[in-house]
Scaffold this motif. Sequence first.
Motif, PDB file in Angstrom:
ATOM      1  N   LEU A   1       1.245  -1.324  -0.081  1.00 46.23           N
ATOM      2  CA  LEU A   1       0.232   0.165   0.539  1.00 46.23           C
ATOM      3  C   LEU A   1       1.148   1.693  -0.258  1.00 46.23           C
ATOM      4  O   LEU A   1       1.619   1.268   0.663  1.00 46.23           O
ATOM      5  CB  LEU A   1      -0.992   0.325   1.358  1.00 46.23           C
ATOM      6  CG  LEU A   1      -1.352   1.157   1.622  1.00 46.23           C
ATOM      7  CD1 LEU A   1      -3.077   1.157   0.241  1.00 46.23           C
ATOM      8  CD2 LEU A   1      -2.186   0.753   2.759  1.00 46.23           C
ATOM      9  N   LYS A   2       0.481   1.971  -1.094  1.00 43.28           N
ATOM     10  CA  LYS A   2       1.369   3.556  -0.846  1.00 43.28           C
ATOM     11  C   LYS A   2       0.354   4.302  -0.577  1.00 43.28           C
ATOM     12  O   LYS A   2       0.211   4.806  -1.884  1.00 43.28           O
ATOM     13  CB  LYS A   2       2.247   3.556  -2.424  1.00 43.28           C
ATOM     14  CG  LYS A   2       3.602   2.805  -2.729  1.00 43.28           C
ATOM     15  CD  LYS A   2       3.722   2.794  -3.943  1.00 43.28           C
ATOM     16  CE  LYS A   2       5.091   4.129  -3.613  1.00 43.28           C
ATOM     17  NZ  LYS A   2       6.058   3.912  -2.333  1.00 43.28           N
ATOM     18  N   LEU A   3      -0.290   4.830   0.469  1.00 40.89           N
ATOM     19  CA  LEU A   3      -1.396   5.354   0.685  1.00 40.89           C
ATOM     20  C   LEU A   3      -0.202   7.095   0.758  1.00 40.89           C
ATOM     21  O   LEU A   3       0.369   6.737   1.658  1.00 40.89           O
ATOM     22  CB  LEU A   3      -1.803   5.671   1.491  1.00 40.89           C
ATOM     23  CG  LEU A   3      -2.924   6.554   1.924  1.00 40.89           C
ATOM     24  CD1 LEU A   3      -4.197   6.758   1.431  1.00 40.89           C
ATOM     25  CD2 LEU A   3      -3.991   5.348   3.971  1.00 40.89           C
ATOM     26  N   SER A   4      -1.045   7.751   0.418  1.00 46.76           N
ATOM     27  CA  SER A   4      -0.031   9.265   1.232  1.00 46.76           C
ATOM     28  C   SER A   4      -1.060  10.758   0.784  1.00 46.76           C
ATOM     29  O   SER A   4      -1.668  10.622   0.041  1.00 46.76           O
ATOM     30  CB  SER A   4       1.415   9.928  -0.519  1.00 46.76           C
ATOM     31  OG  SER A   4       0.321   9.719  -2.039  1.00 46.76           O
ATOM     32  N   LEU A   5      -0.489  11.743   1.927  1.00 46.43           N
ATOM     33  CA  LEU A   5      -0.757  12.861   1.623  1.00 46.43           C
ATOM     34  C   LEU A   5      -0.593  14.332   2.312  1.00 46.43           C
ATOM     35  O   LEU A   5       0.428  14.299   2.381  1.00 46.43           O
ATOM     36  CB  LEU A   5      -2.095  12.879   2.927  1.00 46.43           C
ATOM     37  CG  LEU A   5      -2.781  12.138   3.391  1.00 46.43           C
ATOM     38  CD1 LEU A   5      -3.301  12.205   5.088  1.00 46.43           C
ATOM     39  CD2 LEU A   5      -4.283  12.377   2.585  1.00 46.43           C
ATOM     40  N   MET A   6      -0.961  15.423   0.784  1.00 50.35           N
ATOM     41  CA  MET A   6      -0.435  16.201   0.608  1.00 50.35           C
ATOM     42  C   MET A   6      -0.809  17.384   1.892  1.00 50.35           C
ATOM     43  O   MET A   6      -2.545  17.814   1.894  1.00 50.35           O
ATOM     44  CB  MET A   6      -0.060  16.901  -1.014  1.00 50.35           C
ATOM     45  CG  MET A   6       0.511  18.085  -0.822  1.00 50.35           C
ATOM     46  SD  MET A   6      -0.063  18.968  -2.059  1.00 50.35           S
ATOM     47  CE  MET A   6       0.787  18.004  -3.681  1.00 50.35           C
ATOM     48  N   GLU A   7      -0.130  18.202   2.462  1.00 46.15           N
ATOM     49  CA  GLU A   7      -1.022  19.011   3.820  1.00 46.15           C
ATOM     50  C   GLU A   7      -0.043  20.313   3.344  1.00 46.15           C
ATOM     51  O   GLU A   7       0.544  20.260   3.353  1.00 46.15           O
ATOM     52  CB  GLU A   7      -1.330  18.157   5.343  1.00 46.15           C
ATOM     53  CG  GLU A   7      -1.538  17.087   5.121  1.00 46.15           C
ATOM     54  CD  GLU A   7      -1.195  16.527   6.938  1.00 46.15           C
ATOM     55  OE1 GLU A   7      -2.383  15.781   7.025  1.00 46.15           O
ATOM     56  OE2 GLU A   7      -0.231  16.017   6.879  1.00 46.15           O
ATOM     57  N   VAL A   8      -0.939  20.927   3.642  1.00 45.22           N
ATOM     58  CA  VAL A   8      -0.416  22.924   4.212  1.00 45.22           C
ATOM     59  C   VAL A   8      -1.231  22.977   5.582  1.00 45.22           C
ATOM     60  O   VAL A   8      -2.078  23.444   5.659  1.00 45.22           O
ATOM     61  CB  VAL A   8      -0.771  23.598   3.221  1.00 45.22           C
ATOM     62  CG1 VAL A   8      -0.649  24.713   3.156  1.00 45.22           C
ATOM     63  CG2 VAL A   8      -0.608  23.381   1.630  1.00 45.22           C
ATOM     64  N   GLY A   9      -0.019  23.346   6.451  1.00 45.97           N
ATOM     65  CA  GLY A   9      -0.869  24.035   8.152  1.00 45.97           C
ATOM     66  C   GLY A   9      -1.326  22.791   8.271  1.00 45.97           C
ATOM     67  O   GLY A   9      -2.525  23.531   9.367  1.00 45.97           O
ATOM     68  N   GLY A  10      -0.812  21.466   7.985  1.00 43.83           N
ATOM     69  CA  GLY A  10      -1.992  20.897   9.116  1.00 43.83           C
ATOM     70  C   GLY A  10      -3.994  20.333   8.450  1.00 43.83           C
ATOM     71  O   GLY A  10      -3.887  19.608   8.862  1.00 43.83           O
ATOM     72  N   ARG A  11      -3.594  20.786   6.834  1.00 37.08           N
ATOM     73  CA  ARG A  11      -4.480  20.819   6.610  1.00 37.08           C
ATOM     74  C   ARG A  11      -4.528  20.071   5.082  1.00 37.08           C
ATOM     75  O   ARG A  11      -4.108  20.318   4.312  1.00 37.08           O
ATOM     76  CB  ARG A  11      -5.504  21.785   5.932  1.00 37.08           C
ATOM     77  CG  ARG A  11      -6.785  21.793   4.967  1.00 37.08           C
ATOM     78  CD  ARG A  11      -6.933  23.190   4.478  1.00 37.08           C
ATOM     79  NE  ARG A  11      -7.830  23.460   3.305  1.00 37.08           N
ATOM     80  CZ  ARG A  11      -8.197  24.103   2.371  1.00 37.08           C
ATOM     81  NH1 ARG A  11      -8.117  25.567   2.794  1.00 37.08           N
ATOM     82  NH2 ARG A  11      -8.776  24.599   1.950  1.00 37.08           N
ATOM     83  N   PRO A  12      -5.001  17.930   4.904  1.00 41.63           N
ATOM     84  CA  PRO A  12      -4.857  17.964   3.730  1.00 41.63           C
ATOM     85  C   PRO A  12      -5.763  18.661   2.890  1.00 41.63           C
ATOM     86  O   PRO A  12      -6.545  19.166   2.813  1.00 41.63           O
ATOM     87  CB  PRO A  12      -5.396  16.659   4.098  1.00 41.63           C
ATOM     88  CG  PRO A  12      -5.932  16.617   5.903  1.00 41.63           C
ATOM     89  CD  PRO A  12      -5.560  17.865   6.308  1.00 41.63           C
ATOM     90  N   VAL A  13      -4.752  18.639   1.369  1.00 43.50           N
ATOM     91  CA  VAL A  13      -5.144  19.505   0.471  1.00 43.50           C
ATOM     92  C   VAL A  13      -5.391  18.541  -1.203  1.00 43.50           C
ATOM     93  O   VAL A  13      -6.116  18.793  -1.888  1.00 43.50           O
ATOM     94  CB  VAL A  13      -4.547  20.624   0.458  1.00 43.50           C
ATOM     95  CG1 VAL A  13      -4.512  21.792   0.698  1.00 43.50           C
ATOM     96  CG2 VAL A  13      -3.248  20.394  -0.325  1.00 43.50           C
ATOM     97  N   ALA A  14      -4.560  17.581  -0.461  1.00 39.77           N
ATOM     98  CA  ALA A  14      -4.842  16.382  -1.948  1.00 39.77           C
ATOM     99  C   ALA A  14      -3.579  15.112  -0.938  1.00 39.77           C
ATOM    100  O   ALA A  14      -3.681  14.356  -0.099  1.00 39.77           O
ATOM    101  CB  ALA A  14      -3.555  16.719  -3.084  1.00 39.77           C
ATOM    102  N   GLY A  15      -4.452  13.928  -1.856  1.00 43.86           N
ATOM    103  CA  GLY A  15      -4.111  12.690  -1.574  1.00 43.86           C
ATOM    104  C   GLY A  15      -3.659  11.701  -2.630  1.00 43.86           C
ATOM    105  O   GLY A  15      -4.562  11.676  -3.882  1.00 43.86           O
ATOM    106  N   ASN A  16      -3.524  11.153  -2.269  1.00 44.10           N
ATOM    107  CA  ASN A  16      -3.000   9.411  -3.675  1.00 44.10           C
ATOM    108  C   ASN A  16      -3.171   7.998  -2.707  1.00 44.10           C
ATOM    109  O   ASN A  16      -2.448   8.017  -2.215  1.00 44.10           O
ATOM    110  CB  ASN A  16      -1.905   9.272  -3.918  1.00 44.10           C
ATOM    111  CG  ASN A  16      -1.884  10.585  -5.359  1.00 44.10           C
ATOM    112  OD1 ASN A  16      -1.799  11.920  -5.019  1.00 44.10           O
ATOM    113  ND2 ASN A  16      -2.171   9.892  -6.786  1.00 44.10           N
ATOM    114  N   LEU A  17      -3.989   6.891  -3.451  1.00 44.16           N
ATOM    115  CA  LEU A  17      -4.407   5.704  -2.645  1.00 44.16           C
ATOM    116  C   LEU A  17      -3.141   4.633  -3.756  1.00 44.16           C
ATOM    117  O   LEU A  17      -4.783   4.314  -5.258  1.00 44.16           O
ATOM    118  CB  LEU A  17      -6.259   5.404  -2.774  1.00 44.16           C
ATOM    119  CG  LEU A  17      -5.985   4.441  -2.391  1.00 44.16           C
ATOM    120  CD1 LEU A  17      -5.444   3.612  -0.904  1.00 44.16           C
ATOM    121  CD2 LEU A  17      -7.724   4.045  -1.412  1.00 44.16           C
ATOM    122  N   ASP A  18      -2.288   4.657  -3.757  1.00 48.75           N
ATOM    123  CA  ASP A  18      -1.386   3.889  -4.690  1.00 48.75           C
ATOM    124  C   ASP A  18      -0.998   2.060  -4.095  1.00 48.75           C
ATOM    125  O   ASP A  18      -1.786   2.259  -3.014  1.00 48.75           O
ATOM    126  CB  ASP A  18      -1.057   4.380  -5.592  1.00 48.75           C
ATOM    127  CG  ASP A  18      -0.795   5.912  -5.701  1.00 48.75           C
ATOM    128  OD1 ASP A  18      -1.945   5.884  -6.117  1.00 48.75           O
ATOM    129  OD2 ASP A  18      -0.379   6.299  -6.076  1.00 48.75           O
TER     130      ASP A  18
END
Length: 363
Positions: free
Chosen positions: A257-274
């Motif tokens: 599983l390659k689960l990832s999150l992009m965060e700015v200031g602690g806020r999730p703004v994008a992510g990928n479920l690979d």
Amino acid sequence: MKVRVVSDEGEFRAMRQAWDALLGRSGTGSVFLTWEWLYTWWKSFGDDKQLYIIVAGDDETRAILPLYRRKVPGFVYPGSVKLEFLGTGEERSDEVCSYMLDMIAEAGCEEQAYADIFAFLREVRPCDWDLMSLKFVSSRSGFIDAARRYFGEDAYTVHVEESFRNGITLLDDGWQGFYNGLGKKTRKMVRSGRRRLESMNGFSYRFLQRRDELSGMLDAFVKLSLKRWGGGGAFASPKFSSFQRAVCEEFADRGMLKLSLMEVGGRPVAGNLDYCYRDTVYGYQTAFDAGFSKNLSVGLLGMLYCIENAAEEGFRKYDWYRVARESYKERFISCYEEIVNLVVARKSFYIALLGLLGRLKKL
């Protein structure tokens, strides 16, 4: 090779080790053929179906054709039965998008497996089915030509239809080689987008590292997905959501599983479920907050972080799944895999179906 049918869920569960060992020895390396994916799918979607896993081998398993049976609606041909691949056939709202499905056969044993399993279906168990509807097979698979050879006779009809193009990015030259191969405008977009993101206060792009992070990261990803689609999308389906949570746990335990999150200031703004298997990372789902920035493609930039990570970890391919013609994704694709659907039907069933369609046209 001896051929038999596994129809008991307990036996399917017990096949885990032998199944994945065979897949590792085969030339068919799709994550969607792993025991974890297909057994979890069966637990989620198998209620109205009967297992029909065909296993071939003598002292050990040499080939597996992962199928199930179900009745075709009676208005087509009363009492008729259809065989389908495990991993396919859900309601549209629940669709999990399995693809690159195939017979799993030990490398070097493929032709013998085709011969023995197709002979079993044609001669030993011909009354078990009227129609095989096998979706999402690579057009390069030897399974297609073998089906034409073994069922291309008076009693059957074989039909192959195009389904979609699967886009693949090759990473043999690493991230820098991939990046250098992009067009000038695309490189500028990537460079400026990353610069803007990485200058934001509290920016991070992180991948799942520990098993105890899974629940929280997956919850954040699902919220992004639901927000992206206005409360709809795949995760609005309880069955799909339950399946994904279960399969993510299985894959996390195996390092797939390659689960990832992009965060700015602690806020999730994008992510990928690979997912990842062998030399390939599969770009399964992307989620993003469309309201975060109108001038930044955070979803696309997130996917590119995933490609960079895949290259750094030594994976040779990033699989984008379905890529439409003239899609923005085309600029990142190295090559395509044509995905097709295979239909094998008894002539009597096929003629009855054509007759029904003809009558419906007259209504």
